[in-house]
Design an enzyme around this catalytic site. Structure first.
Site, PDB file in Angstrom:
ATOM      1  N   ARG A 115      62.079  77.853   1.084  1.00 52.26           N
ATOM      2  CA  ARG A 115      62.458  78.650   2.258  1.00 52.26           C
ATOM      3  C   ARG A 115      63.968  78.638   2.459  1.00 52.26           C
ATOM      4  NH1 ARG A 115      61.003  76.439   7.136  1.00 52.26           N
ATOM      5  NH2 ARG A 115      61.376  78.445   8.119  1.00 52.26           N
TER       6      ARG A 115
ATOM      7  N   CYS B 137      59.152  88.352   1.642  1.00 47.96           N
ATOM      8  CA  CYS B 137      59.930  87.316   2.310  1.00 47.96           C
ATOM      9  C   CYS B 137      59.017  86.263   2.955  1.00 47.96           C
ATOM     10  CB  CYS B 137      60.893  87.963   3.296  1.00 47.96           C
ATOM     11  SG  CYS B 137      62.322  86.937   3.635  1.00 47.96           S
TER      12      CYS B 137
ATOM     13  N   GLY C 211      59.321  88.086   8.292  1.00 49.13           N
ATOM     14  CA  GLY C 211      59.368  87.571   9.666  1.00 49.13           C
ATOM     15  C   GLY C 211      59.676  86.101   9.600  1.00 49.13           C
ATOM     16  N   GLU C 212      58.821  85.306  10.154  1.00 52.21           N
ATOM     17  CA  GLU C 212      59.025  83.854  10.156  1.00 52.21           C
ATOM     18  C   GLU C 212      57.711  83.206   9.716  1.00 52.21           C
ATOM     19  OE1 GLU C 212      61.627  81.745  10.378  1.00 52.21           O
ATOM     20  OE2 GLU C 212      59.954  80.402   9.928  1.00 52.21           O
ATOM     21  N   SER C 213      57.753  82.603   8.527  1.00 57.47           N
ATOM     22  CA  SER C 213      56.509  82.088   7.942  1.00 57.47           C
ATOM     23  C   SER C 213      55.893  80.977   8.788  1.00 57.47           C
ATOM     24  CB  SER C 213      56.767  81.579   6.522  1.00 57.47           C
ATOM     25  OG  SER C 213      57.709  80.522   6.529  1.00 57.47           O
TER      26      SER C 213
ATOM     27  N   HIS D  29      63.265  92.706   1.087  1.00 55.03           N
ATOM     28  CA  HIS D  29      62.558  93.604   2.015  1.00 55.03           C
ATOM     29  C   HIS D  29      62.655  95.080   1.617  1.00 55.03           C
ATOM     30  CE1 HIS D  29      61.978  90.619   5.259  1.00 55.03           C
ATOM     31  NE2 HIS D  29      63.129  90.118   4.823  1.00 55.03           N
TER      32      HIS D  29
ATOM     33  N   GLU E  64      60.796  97.296   2.431  1.00 55.36           N
ATOM     34  CA  GLU E  64      60.296  98.100   3.558  1.00 55.36           C
ATOM     35  C   GLU E  64      61.404  98.568   4.491  1.00 55.36           C
ATOM     36  OE1 GLU E  64      59.852  94.886   3.141  1.00 55.36           O
ATOM     37  OE2 GLU E  64      60.059  93.804   5.038  1.00 55.36           O
TER      38      GLU E  64
ATOM     39  N   ILE F 107      67.214  88.529   3.734  1.00 55.17           N
ATOM     40  CA  ILE F 107      67.464  88.060   5.096  1.00 55.17           C
ATOM     41  C   ILE F 107      66.827  86.679   5.239  1.00 55.17           C
ATOM     42  CG2 ILE F 107      67.216  88.565   7.552  1.00 55.17           C
ATOM     43  CD1 ILE F 107      66.653  91.531   6.669  1.00 55.17           C
ATOM     44  N   ARG F 108      67.624  85.652   5.086  1.00 56.42           N
ATOM     45  CA  ARG F 108      67.090  84.278   5.094  1.00 56.42           C
ATOM     46  C   ARG F 108      65.848  84.182   4.214  1.00 56.42           C
ATOM     47  NH1 ARG F 108      65.640  80.750   9.204  1.00 56.42           N
ATOM     48  NH2 ARG F 108      64.578  82.442  10.249  1.00 56.42           N
TER      49      ARG F 108
HETATM   50  N1  GLN Z   1      63.221  82.410   6.727  1.00 55.46           N
HETATM   51  C1  GLN Z   1      61.947  83.010   7.021  1.00 55.46           C
HETATM   52  C2  GLN Z   1      60.785  82.059   6.810  1.00 55.46           C
HETATM   53  O1  GLN Z   1      60.946  80.958   6.436  1.00 55.46           O
HETATM   54  C3  GLN Z   1      61.721  84.246   6.204  1.00 55.46           C
HETATM   55  C4  GLN Z   1      62.702  85.324   6.567  1.00 55.46           C
HETATM   56  C5  GLN Z   1      62.198  86.721   6.376  1.00 55.46           C
HETATM   57  O2  GLN Z   1      60.992  86.991   6.255  1.00 55.46           O
HETATM   58  N2  GLN Z   1      63.120  87.653   6.391  1.00 55.46           N
HETATM   59  O3  GLN Z   1      59.683  82.441   7.025  1.00 55.46           O
END
Ligand code: GLN
Length: 212
Positions: free
Chosen positions: A126, A97, A65-67, A192, A194, A155-156
């Site tokens: 990151r 991630c 997700g987004e940390s 990922h 999952e 994914i990023r």
């Molecule tokens: N770029 C996101 C972060 O810094 C991580 C991306 C992801 O979990 N797919 O949290």
């Protein structure tokens, strides 16, 4: 059928043969995908949104997700301290991630004020592979999971820039950059599993949970 009572289950009766209880941090990100994989592997899955949701779990997954958002929400919901305590007490935790970022002892390219839970003796960076549209897929050798390569979706994602003495790399890209690590009961991947139908990392994690 024999039954057992477990603390933290509010008196619920569960079969002694039930799978391990695995919590999935469900504040943000792809927690549903993790819950689905874990349930398909026989775990008893619960979603973690409050400190009391950690009671009685045998393991915890921190999703992608987004940390930065997950960090803020864990603090707002009072989960940061109990999650840190659980990690210190040896609770098995798997982070994918953003989840790996939260488990890392140090985070590069964090936003101002961003905190991690820590526990994994690694430094992660990151967004190491660029923006969302530079997401990519590749096959990885993961000797701990057997001969067949792991198809990995980034994914990023973060990269593990350095691995401390206490942690062990599990997988690297062709250029040598580490993208999966473990340390005792902690497991982290930059990618990922999952979302790809690859269940071996979750199985590997559940083996830690069962052994803990
Ligand atoms: N770029 C996101 C972060 O810094 C991580 C991306 C992801 O979990 N797919 O949290």
């Amino acid at each position: 059928m024999t039954t057992s009572l477990r603390s933290g289950s509010l008196g619920a009766v569960r079969p002694a043969s039930a799978g391990p209880r695995v919590g999935v941090l469900a504040l943000q990100g792809d927690f549903r995908e993790h819950a689905h994989v874990l349930a398909s592997l026989g775990a008893e899955v619960s979603l973690v949104r409050r400190p009391e949701d950690l009671d009685g779990v045998d393991g915890l997954v921190i999703p992608g997700g987004e940390s930065t958002v997950m960090d803020k929400l864990t603090r707002i919901f009072g989960l940061q301290a109990p999650m840190r305590a659980a990690i210190a007490a040896g609770l098995p935790v798997y982070g994918t991630c953003a989840g790996l970022i939260l488990l890392a002892d140090a985070v590069l390219d964090a936003i101002d004020g961003q905190e991690s839970l820590g526990g994994l003796d690694v430094v992660v960076r990151r967004n190491a592979f660029g923006s969302q549209n530079q997401s990519f897929e590749t096959d990885l050798d993961v000797p701990a999971l057997g001969d067949a390569p792991v198809h990995a979706v980034f994914i990023r994602g973060p990269v593990v820039e350095s691995v401390g003495d206490s942690a062990t790399p599990l997988a690297s890209l062709a250029d040598g950059r580490v993208v999966a690590v473990e340390q005792g009961n902690l497991l982290g991947t930059s990618f990922h599993p999952e979302i790809t139908g690859e269940h071996r990392f979750h199985e590997y994690f559940l083996a830690k949970v069962r052994a803990a």
